[in-house]
Design a protein around this motif. Structure first.
Motif, PDB file in Angstrom:
ATOM      1  N   UNK A  55       4.688   7.207  -1.173  1.00 57.68           N
ATOM      2  CA  UNK A  55       5.453   6.467  -0.855  1.00 57.68           C
ATOM      3  C   UNK A  55       4.861   4.937  -0.398  1.00 57.68           C
ATOM      4  N   UNK A  56       5.980   4.906  -0.421  1.00 58.15           N
ATOM      5  CA  UNK A  56       5.265   3.208  -0.083  1.00 58.15           C
ATOM      6  C   UNK A  56       5.383   2.824   1.317  1.00 58.15           C
ATOM      7  N   UNK A  57       4.420   2.751   2.547  1.00 56.17           N
ATOM      8  CA  UNK A  57       4.093   2.964   3.542  1.00 56.17           C
ATOM      9  C   UNK A  57       5.823   2.013   4.229  1.00 56.17           C
ATOM     10  N   UNK A  90      -8.589  -0.691   2.003  1.00 58.61           N
ATOM     11  CA  UNK A  90      -8.453  -0.128   3.612  1.00 58.61           C
ATOM     12  C   UNK A  90      -7.368   0.096   4.788  1.00 58.61           C
ATOM     13  N   UNK A  91      -7.967   0.540   5.550  1.00 57.40           N
ATOM     14  CA  UNK A  91      -6.677   0.913   6.541  1.00 57.40           C
ATOM     15  C   UNK A  91      -5.768  -0.034   6.808  1.00 57.40           C
ATOM     16  N   UNK A  92      -4.637   0.500   7.056  1.00 52.95           N
ATOM     17  CA  UNK A  92      -3.250  -0.483   7.192  1.00 52.95           C
ATOM     18  C   UNK A  92      -2.965  -0.586   9.126  1.00 52.95           C
ATOM     19  N   UNK A  93      -2.864  -1.880   9.188  1.00 49.35           N
ATOM     20  CA  UNK A  93      -2.643  -2.219  10.848  1.00 49.35           C
ATOM     21  C   UNK A  93      -1.844  -1.367  11.915  1.00 49.35           C
ATOM     22  N   UNK A  94      -0.001  -0.761  10.628  1.00 49.43           N
ATOM     23  CA  UNK A  94       0.588   0.183  11.101  1.00 49.43           C
ATOM     24  C   UNK A  94       0.816   1.426  10.968  1.00 49.43           C
ATOM     25  N   UNK A  95      -0.683   1.932  10.181  1.00 43.96           N
ATOM     26  CA  UNK A  95      -0.865   3.389  10.526  1.00 43.96           C
ATOM     27  C   UNK A  95      -3.197   3.479  10.734  1.00 43.96           C
ATOM     28  N   UNK A  96      -3.428   3.001  11.926  1.00 40.62           N
ATOM     29  CA  UNK A  96      -4.514   2.532  11.841  1.00 40.62           C
ATOM     30  C   UNK A  96      -5.592   4.601  12.200  1.00 40.62           C
ATOM     31  N   UNK A  97      -4.820   5.812  12.535  1.00 43.85           N
ATOM     32  CA  UNK A  97      -5.103   6.277  12.160  1.00 43.85           C
ATOM     33  C   UNK A  97      -5.270   7.269  10.820  1.00 43.85           C
ATOM     34  N   UNK A  98      -5.118   6.611  10.004  1.00 48.97           N
ATOM     35  CA  UNK A  98      -3.838   7.192   8.743  1.00 48.97           C
ATOM     36  C   UNK A  98      -5.515   6.745   7.625  1.00 48.97           C
ATOM     37  N   UNK A  99      -6.303   7.601   7.825  1.00 47.20           N
ATOM     38  CA  UNK A  99      -7.838   7.312   6.692  1.00 47.20           C
ATOM     39  C   UNK A  99      -7.094   7.013   4.750  1.00 47.20           C
ATOM     40  N   UNK A 100      -8.133   6.075   4.739  1.00 42.54           N
ATOM     41  CA  UNK A 100      -8.271   5.513   3.506  1.00 42.54           C
ATOM     42  C   UNK A 100      -8.726   7.325   1.970  1.00 42.54           C
ATOM     43  N   UNK A 101      -7.611   7.496   0.903  1.00 44.54           N
ATOM     44  CA  UNK A 101      -8.234   8.007   0.095  1.00 44.54           C
ATOM     45  C   UNK A 101      -9.734   7.849  -0.172  1.00 44.54           C
ATOM     46  N   UNK A 102     -10.033   6.770   0.183  1.00 47.50           N
ATOM     47  CA  UNK A 102     -11.949   6.546  -0.768  1.00 47.50           C
ATOM     48  C   UNK A 102     -13.262   7.737   0.984  1.00 47.50           C
ATOM     49  N   UNK A 103     -11.784   7.196   2.408  1.00 48.05           N
ATOM     50  CA  UNK A 103     -12.850   7.783   2.857  1.00 48.05           C
ATOM     51  C   UNK A 103     -12.335   9.204   3.457  1.00 48.05           C
ATOM     52  N   UNK A 148       0.732  -1.280   0.725  1.00 49.76           N
ATOM     53  CA  UNK A 148      -0.164   0.105   0.330  1.00 49.76           C
ATOM     54  C   UNK A 148       0.597   0.839  -0.075  1.00 49.76           C
ATOM     55  N   UNK A 149       0.351   2.415  -0.178  1.00 42.86           N
ATOM     56  CA  UNK A 149       1.179   3.282  -0.859  1.00 42.86           C
ATOM     57  C   UNK A 149       0.429   4.516  -0.103  1.00 42.86           C
ATOM     58  N   UNK A 150       1.320   5.731   0.434  1.00 38.45           N
ATOM     59  CA  UNK A 150       0.704   6.575   1.487  1.00 38.45           C
ATOM     60  C   UNK A 150       0.629   7.951   0.654  1.00 38.45           C
ATOM     61  N   UNK A 151      -0.226   9.000   0.872  1.00 35.76           N
ATOM     62  CA  UNK A 151      -0.142  10.140   0.213  1.00 35.76           C
ATOM     63  C   UNK A 151       0.618  11.495   1.890  1.00 35.76           C
ATOM     64  N   UNK A 152       0.941  11.616   1.203  1.00 36.09           N
ATOM     65  CA  UNK A 152       2.219  11.852   2.624  1.00 36.09           C
ATOM     66  C   UNK A 152       2.267  13.787   1.950  1.00 36.09           C
ATOM     67  N   UNK A 153       2.688  14.901   2.807  1.00 36.70           N
ATOM     68  CA  UNK A 153       2.727  16.155   3.414  1.00 36.70           C
ATOM     69  C   UNK A 153       4.002  16.110   3.920  1.00 36.70           C
ATOM     70  N   UNK A 154       4.730  17.245   3.598  1.00 34.87           N
ATOM     71  CA  UNK A 154       5.841  17.781   4.678  1.00 34.87           C
ATOM     72  C   UNK A 154       4.928  17.992   6.127  1.00 34.87           C
ATOM     73  N   UNK A 155       6.211  17.831   6.878  1.00 32.23           N
ATOM     74  CA  UNK A 155       5.510  18.366   8.217  1.00 32.23           C
ATOM     75  C   UNK A 155       4.895  19.259   8.595  1.00 32.23           C
ATOM     76  N   UNK A 156       5.935  20.348   7.912  1.00 32.97           N
ATOM     77  CA  UNK A 156       4.727  21.829   7.980  1.00 32.97           C
ATOM     78  C   UNK A 156       3.693  22.272   7.128  1.00 32.97           C
TER      79      UNK A 156
END
Length: 321
Positions: A207-209, A230-243, A128-136
């Motif tokens: 990015x790759x998880x 569906x959400x992934x176990x290692x990042x349970x608080x991160x929603x899916x793009x569909x969500x 699974x991939x994660x859509x990410x942005x810089x911390x700031x």
């Protein structure tokens, strides 16, 4: 003779339907010497880590060594060319990634046919991939990012690991489904992309998880959503793009086991069965969990269906670049 014919016919039908059938005499004959497992990417890549996770247990189960060889470069084309040019005897196999489905769109002069020149043994699983942005980043949610991209078409830069990479395809899917347009910046691999994302020179990236998880937890980048269904176990608080409001979005970079075309049905069936047993082992699943890899195991027919579907959808997406 008729009974032998019936056995092999039944095996061919069973393999395409997803159930491996292995005649005892044929299974006993293979393998009787070491098997080459070509990885079409560099050592340390996600593809390589999966190969090295399954190779030892495949060797134990089949009582022969599975020797991992890296044939990296050019989007996996040289390694795949070596796999398809090998004898169809089961002693040269390969692990390929989503690039195998992307390459026909990027390289019309491929030295092989992506579908006809392989035996699709099984999809091992997906990353699974994660859509990410810089911390700031000012974008706290996917809808923040989409809203900004709609207000400023072609102004918000989106980084990928290269034109035609799985990360690029994930971004193109987001553009299409959210009706937005980024300014695409293709990098030469994931490491420089990550460096510029952390520093804020890139506004967003998939990015790759396995690559992103440590930086997300360290707080150097922020995860907006994951690309999986569906959400992934290692990042349970991160929603899916569909969500997050992109209805129907689902994409993951897959890894599959292939051989050359015309691999005997009993050999392909035995390999398929063995892979399915290995990826169910607790220690292998633990290794996969660390990498953010989601094991599945499919029939040959399911693998081919995925491959053909993604070749078609990628051609459509790449036409929009």
């Amino acid at each position: 003779m008729k009974s032998i014919y019936r056995i092999f016919t039944a095996c061919a039908l069973a393999l395409t339907g997803g159930t491996a059938c292995i005649p005892a005499q044929a299974a006993d004959a293979y393998p009787n010497h070491p098997v080459r497992l070509i990885v079409t990417s560099a050592p340390g890549s996600g593809l390589d880590l999966v190969a090295r996770a399954i190779a030892p247990d495949m060797g134990k189960k089949l009582k022969q060594s599975f020797v991992v060889e890296n044939k990296a470069g050019a989007a996996g084309i040289p390694g795949t060319r070596e796999i398809v040019a090998s004898a169809p005897d089961g002693y040269t196999l390969g692990l390929v990634s989503s690039n195998h489905a992307i390459n026909p769109s990027m390289h019309p002069d491929l030295p092989y046919d992506t579908v006809k020149d392989i035996t699709a043994i099984t999809l091992i699983g997906a990353v699974p991939l994660v859509l990410a942005v810089p911390a700031n980043s000012p974008y706290k949610t996917v809808q923040d990012l989409i809203g900004a991209a709609r207000a400023h078409p072609d102004k918000i830069n989106f980084g990928s690991a290269g034109l035609g990479s799985a990360l690029d395809v994930a971004g193109l899917m987001l553009e299409k489904m959210a009706r937005i347009k980024f300014m695409h910046i293709p990098y030469r691999g994931g490491n420089p992309l990550m460096t510029d994302l952390m520093s804020g020179q890139v506004a967003t990236a998939f990015l790759a998880v396995s690559t992103a998880e440590a930086q997300i937890k360290a707080g150097t980048i922020r995860a907006l959503a994951v690309s999986s269904a569906r959400r992934i176990p290692s990042l349970p608080a991160v929603p899916t793009l569909a969500e997050s409001g992109v209805a129907g979005y689902h994409y993951a970079a897959w890894i599959g086991l292939i051989g050359p075309a015309k691999l005997p049905a009993h050999v392909a069936g035995l390999l398929q069965k063995t892979v399915h047993e290995v990826i169910a082992l607790p220690d292998v699943r633990q290794q996969f969990a660390v990498q953010g890899f989601d094991p599945s195991g499919t029939s040959s027919a399911e693998f081919l269906e995925t491959l053909e579907r993604e070749i078609a959808s990628t051609r459509e997406l790449m036409g929009k670049h």
